[in-house]
Design an enzyme around this catalytic site. Structure first.
Site, short mmCIF file in Angstrom:
data_model
loop_
_atom_site.label_atom_id
_atom_site.label_comp_id
_atom_site.label_asym_id
_atom_site.label_seq_id
_atom_site.Cartn_x
_atom_site.Cartn_y
_atom_site.Cartn_z
N ASP A 1 0.83 -1.01 -0.07
CA ASP A 1 -0.07 0.14 -0.03
C ASP A 1 0.89 1.27 0.12
OD1 ASP A 1 -0.06 1.15 3.14
OD2 ASP A 1 0.35 -1.16 2.82
N SER A 2 0.31 2.37 -0.77
CA SER A 2 1.11 3.54 -0.78
C SER A 2 2.57 3.39 -1.09
CB SER A 2 0.86 4.19 0.52
OG SER A 2 1.30 5.68 0.64
#
Length: 309
Positions: free
Chosen positions: A146-147
């Site tokens: 994520d991210s």
């Protein structure tokens, strides 16, 4: 239209971060705050934890009771390459592992500024190769993040391809950070749009902390600038309200043009990192369910190909 739960989350985040706007919190305080917030996480039912040592790097197995024996997921957490740990993402990793029915290895890769590029990438490569030494074939390994962890997952696939090593079955990016250079349109969104979380944490300073002496447009720092041919299937999820959404869509379109299979799922009006709040935001659970559907589709396609051969 975002759910009532998400609207409440957005208000809480705006209230919590509003006092930081215009200030630069110290990195130590940000790290501590993130760790404290993670104390309230609860693991999904029938998901079990096990400490792991990946050639000296701290890691953690997250094992759902229904996990497949021969397949595995490698998870790379987000946090701008400067924040985050096994603690901060344990609940999200557990929810994802449970839905995908995959034993998942989460790693505590080294963070900037103490360990700048390519430290995080080296650790991701170490973990991927370690899994193969444990008996998992590359085509039975998926990589997700994520991210910043999403950007790191893409960089991992690029580095493996360039080294002419076996590639994972697929790569999954949840709100991935694909351009550390932050072009002017993105900076304008940071400054003028409702992006309190990213603004409060000074995203503009994170990229240079990780890059150090390396140009921000280096393809293993900013995958949107890479040659994206001959990559495994990609699943990319992003919200159209995120600061980084334009870069993510640009990355997806470039990968498609290079012949890489891309599944792009765009959600409406959600905050960055909405996946972390899966316990009470229905859009987060929906997103994780769609990840699971993607993984099951990849495995089914592998099986069909094997039977046809």
């Amino acid at each position: 239209m975002p759910s009532t739960q998400h609207l409440l989350l957005k208000q809480l985040l705006a209230s919590a971060t509003g006092t930081l706007t215009g200030k630069v919190p110290k990195l130590a305080a940000m790290r501590l705050g993130f760790e404290v917030l993670s104390l309230g996480q609860v693991m999904p039912w029938n998901v079990f934890l096990e400490d792991a040592n990946v050639d000296g790097m701290a890691a953690e197995w997250v094992r759902p009771a229904a996990a497949q024996a021969e397949r595995v997921l490698l998870y790379l957490h987000g946090g701008g390459y400067v924040l985050g740990s096994l603690n901060t993402h344990r609940g999200l990793v557990g929810a994802l592992a449970q839905r995908c029915e995959l034993a998942t290895l989460a790693i505590n890769y080294r963070k900037a500024p103490e360990y700048p590029f390519p430290a995080a990438l080296e650790d991701a490569l170490l973990a991927f190769r370690w899994l193969q030494k444990q008996g998992y074939a590359a085509h039975n390994i998926m990589v997700a993040g994520d991210s910043a962890g999403g950007g790191l997952a893409f960089a991992l696939a690029l580095a493996l391809r360039d080294a002419q090593e076996a590639l994972p079955a697929a790569v999954i990016g949840l709100s991935p950070w694909t351009d550390l250079a932050l072009p002017p349109p993105v900076l304008r969104r940071v400054t003028h749009e409702e992006s309190q979380v990213l603004e409060a944490f000074e995203i503009r300073g994170w990229g240079p902390l990780y890059a150090a002496e390396t140009p921000l447009a280096h393809p293993l720092l900013s995958p949107v600038h890479a040659d994206l041919h001959r990559l495994p299937p990609l699943l990319i999820q992003v919200s159209d309200a995120e600061v980084l959404s334009d870069d993510v869509v640009r990355f997806a379109n470039k990968a498609r043009a290079a012949g890489t299979p891309v599944t792009l799922q765009v959600f409406e009006g959600l905050v960055h990192w909405w996946h972390l709040f899966w316990r009470f935001v229905p859009e987060a659970r929906l997103a994780l369910d769609r990840v699971a559907n993607f993984t099951h589709t990849i495995w089914a396609a592998q099986l069909a190909s094997k039977q046809a051969a």
